[in-house]
Design a protein around this motif. Structure first.
Motif, PDB file in Angstrom:
ATOM      1  N   UNK A 372      79.992  43.567  30.513  1.00 45.51           N
ATOM      2  CA  UNK A 372      80.240  42.192  30.964  1.00 45.51           C
ATOM      3  C   UNK A 372      81.101  42.152  32.227  1.00 45.51           C
ATOM      4  N   UNK A 373      81.012  43.241  33.037  1.00 55.16           N
ATOM      5  CA  UNK A 373      81.777  43.318  34.281  1.00 55.16           C
ATOM      6  C   UNK A 373      83.268  43.075  34.022  1.00 55.16           C
ATOM      7  N   UNK A 374      83.766  43.667  32.928  1.00 56.89           N
ATOM      8  CA  UNK A 374      85.121  43.412  32.462  1.00 56.89           C
ATOM      9  C   UNK A 374      86.176  43.825  33.481  1.00 56.89           C
ATOM     10  N   UNK A 375      85.917  44.887  34.244  1.00 60.41           N
ATOM     11  CA  UNK A 375      86.914  45.330  35.214  1.00 60.41           C
ATOM     12  C   UNK A 375      87.161  44.275  36.282  1.00 60.41           C
ATOM     13  N   UNK A 376      86.122  43.565  36.698  1.00 61.51           N
ATOM     14  CA  UNK A 376      86.303  42.512  37.710  1.00 61.51           C
ATOM     15  C   UNK A 376      87.217  41.410  37.196  1.00 61.51           C
ATOM     16  N   UNK A 377      87.070  41.074  35.911  1.00 63.28           N
ATOM     17  CA  UNK A 377      87.949  40.068  35.304  1.00 63.28           C
ATOM     18  C   UNK A 377      89.394  40.553  35.326  1.00 63.28           C
ATOM     19  N   UNK A 378      89.591  41.799  34.913  1.00 63.82           N
ATOM     20  CA  UNK A 378      90.943  42.364  34.901  1.00 63.82           C
ATOM     21  C   UNK A 378      91.502  42.480  36.311  1.00 63.82           C
ATOM     22  N   UNK A 379      90.629  42.818  37.271  1.00 66.65           N
ATOM     23  CA  UNK A 379      91.076  42.930  38.658  1.00 66.65           C
ATOM     24  C   UNK A 379      91.558  41.602  39.204  1.00 66.65           C
ATOM     25  N   UNK A 380      90.830  40.527  38.914  1.00 64.93           N
ATOM     26  CA  UNK A 380      91.245  39.195  39.377  1.00 64.93           C
ATOM     27  C   UNK A 380      92.581  38.798  38.756  1.00 64.93           C
ATOM     28  N   UNK A 381      92.766  39.102  37.478  1.00 68.68           N
ATOM     29  CA  UNK A 381      94.026  38.773  36.810  1.00 68.68           C
ATOM     30  C   UNK A 381      95.189  39.550  37.417  1.00 68.68           C
ATOM     31  N   UNK A 382      94.959  40.810  37.745  1.00 70.41           N
ATOM     32  CA  UNK A 382      96.022  41.622  38.329  1.00 70.41           C
ATOM     33  C   UNK A 382      96.371  41.132  39.730  1.00 70.41           C
ATOM     34  N   UNK A 383      95.369  40.709  40.483  1.00 69.95           N
ATOM     35  CA  UNK A 383      95.639  40.152  41.810  1.00 69.95           C
ATOM     36  C   UNK A 383      96.468  38.875  41.705  1.00 69.95           C
ATOM     37  N   UNK A 384      96.175  38.059  40.714  1.00 69.44           N
ATOM     38  CA  UNK A 384      96.965  36.843  40.511  1.00 69.44           C
ATOM     39  C   UNK A 384      98.403  37.189  40.163  1.00 69.44           C
ATOM     40  N   UNK A 385      98.572  38.200  39.335  1.00 66.92           N
ATOM     41  CA  UNK A 385      99.921  38.638  38.968  1.00 66.92           C
ATOM     42  C   UNK A 385     100.679  39.111  40.200  1.00 66.92           C
TER      43      UNK A 385
END
Length: 418
Positions: A372-385
């Motif tokens: 489910x392209x999970x890394x992209x979701x995590x990447x966006x969250x980390x960028x927000x952090x």
């Protein structure tokens, strides 16, 4: 002003390299031997040691001069994996370490947000990788063997390009490949019969019935059939013939060099085997950016190819040990059979150990992050952090670090930059 050489300009243009980190003294003996062999084969070359984040070993021709470029960073990576192979009690340390490796790979392909997530996971848990300094002698031999293997493998490509060189080795490579073709074409009943005849260690401490079910699944399931067909397709390619040749060439010369240094041949051959599993694990991570979130096309994926190479290599290592016992030690056939059987069991134990503490981690990390392209979701969250940590308002996204600064942040987090 000192003029920059052509090879240095190429390295600067193609790699993020820190020349000051290179320790050429580690390679002096092997480089002298390597260049001597190349000279005897009529293939003179120069060797350049770099320290770059790409972990790439390659052979290039610049201004008419052949260069073998060896990346010391892959040697450092092998050293870490060897420590994990020796010291780890479970798969967690390698899982953390592979977040670092994947972060640096994602930088190469420009997926900086995804790389930032992986780097942050590694950075927050890297203490699990603190060394215990157990069995340093074995670790040093493993690392030395792996680095030599990579250097000789690369020289092998140059040798292979000259069809008249080493005809007996080329014939042996064809034999190894054809044997693997026959193995992979076996029908289910023959495959099961062959498995039943193998040593108990081949079960990897798995329940026998469960092992049989796995074999059936691999041969009868649609996914298993696609993978096996991809292996057969790979074995028919000239690229595979060349890579197997280079693996065999490297194994022969690494063994010879180790014996010159007074090393135990069994430990050298085991080290080659373990090192190739390290390369397979790293290949899992290297290919990650090209994976889709739902489907693996095994015909274009590199794993069937590298696994087929590994099977050929294992057969050759057993052949080398048999040759050592028969030709050099002059043992009688019954003793040779017993010793070779024990050696095969040891390779199986090493393979199981690798799967338990290293190889499975690479597979699990890639599979979990791709669904489910999970890394992209995590990447966006980390960028927000990161954005929030810089105390910029949501309305000012331009205040985020530019790509160069973000790469620097990631490489500091992975420890590649001090």
């Amino acid at each position: 002003m000192k003029k920059t050489s052509s090879i240095d300009r190429l390295i600067t243009a193609t790699r993020l390299n820190i020349g000051a980190r290179v320790n050429e003294t580690l390679y002096e003996t092997t480089i002298l031997r390597l260049k001597s062999i190349a000279e005897q084969l009529g293939l003179p070359l120069d060797i350049k040691i770099v320290y770059s984040s790409t972990r790439r070993v390659e052979h290039v021709t610049v201004s008419g001069v052949s260069w073998l470029i060896y990346d010391q960073y892959i040697g450092q990576t092998m050293n870490m994996l060897n420590r994990l192979f020796i010291e780890s009690e479970d798969a967690h340390p390698s899982l953390i370490y592979f977040h670092k490796v994947l972060a640096e790979r994602l930088i190469d392909v420009g997926q900086l947000a995804n790389a930032l997530h992986c780097a942050s996971v590694y950075h927050s848990s890297r203490e699990v990788l603190d060394p215990r300094h157990s069995d340093e002698t074995w670790r040093n031999l493993l690392t030395r063997t792996h680095e030599r293997f990579l250097l000789y493998h690369e020289l092998g490509h140059r040798v292979f390009s000259k069809p008249t060189l080493l005809p007996v080795m080329r014939e042996h490579v064809q034999f190894l490949i054809q044997h693997q073709v026959q193995v992979k074409k076996k029908p289910l009943n023959e495959a099961l019969e062959s498995f039943r005849d193998r040593p108990t260690a081949a079960l990897h401490h798995q329940d026998f019935d469960a092992a049989i079910r796995d074999i059936r699944l691999g041969l009868e399931s649609e996914e298993g059939q696609r993978f096996r067909q991809a292996q057969l397709s790979s074995l028919a390619k000239s690229q595979t013939e060349e890579e197997v040749f280079c693996d065999i060439f490297a194994s022969d010369f690494v063994l010879a060099e180790g014996l010159l240094d007074g090393e135990d041949p069994i430990r050298i051959l085991r080290a080659i085997y373990v090192g190739f599993y390290h390369l397979q694990a790293l290949e899992y991570l290297k290919r990650f950016p090209s994976l889709s979130s739902t489907y693996t096309d095994w015909q274009t994926d590199n794993m069937p190819h590298i696994q087929s190479r590994g099977h050929c290599l294992r057969a050759h290592l057993i052949f080398l040990y048999q040759t050592e016992l028969r030709v050099k030690q002059h043992l009688d056939e019954a003793l040779v059979t017993d010793k070779v059987s024990a050696f095969e069991v040891q390779l199986m134990e090493d393979q199981k150990r690798h799967y338990d503490v290293i190889y499975d981690s690479a597979q699990r990390l890639c599979e979990n992050l791709r669904v489910n392209d999970w890394l992209s979701v995590l990447g966006e969250e980390t960028m927000k952090t990161l954005h929030n940590g810089l105390n910029y308002p949501e309305s000012v996204p331009s205040k985020l670090p530019d790509d160069h600064d973000l790469r620097t942040i990631i490489l500091i987090m992975t420890g590649w930059l001090p």
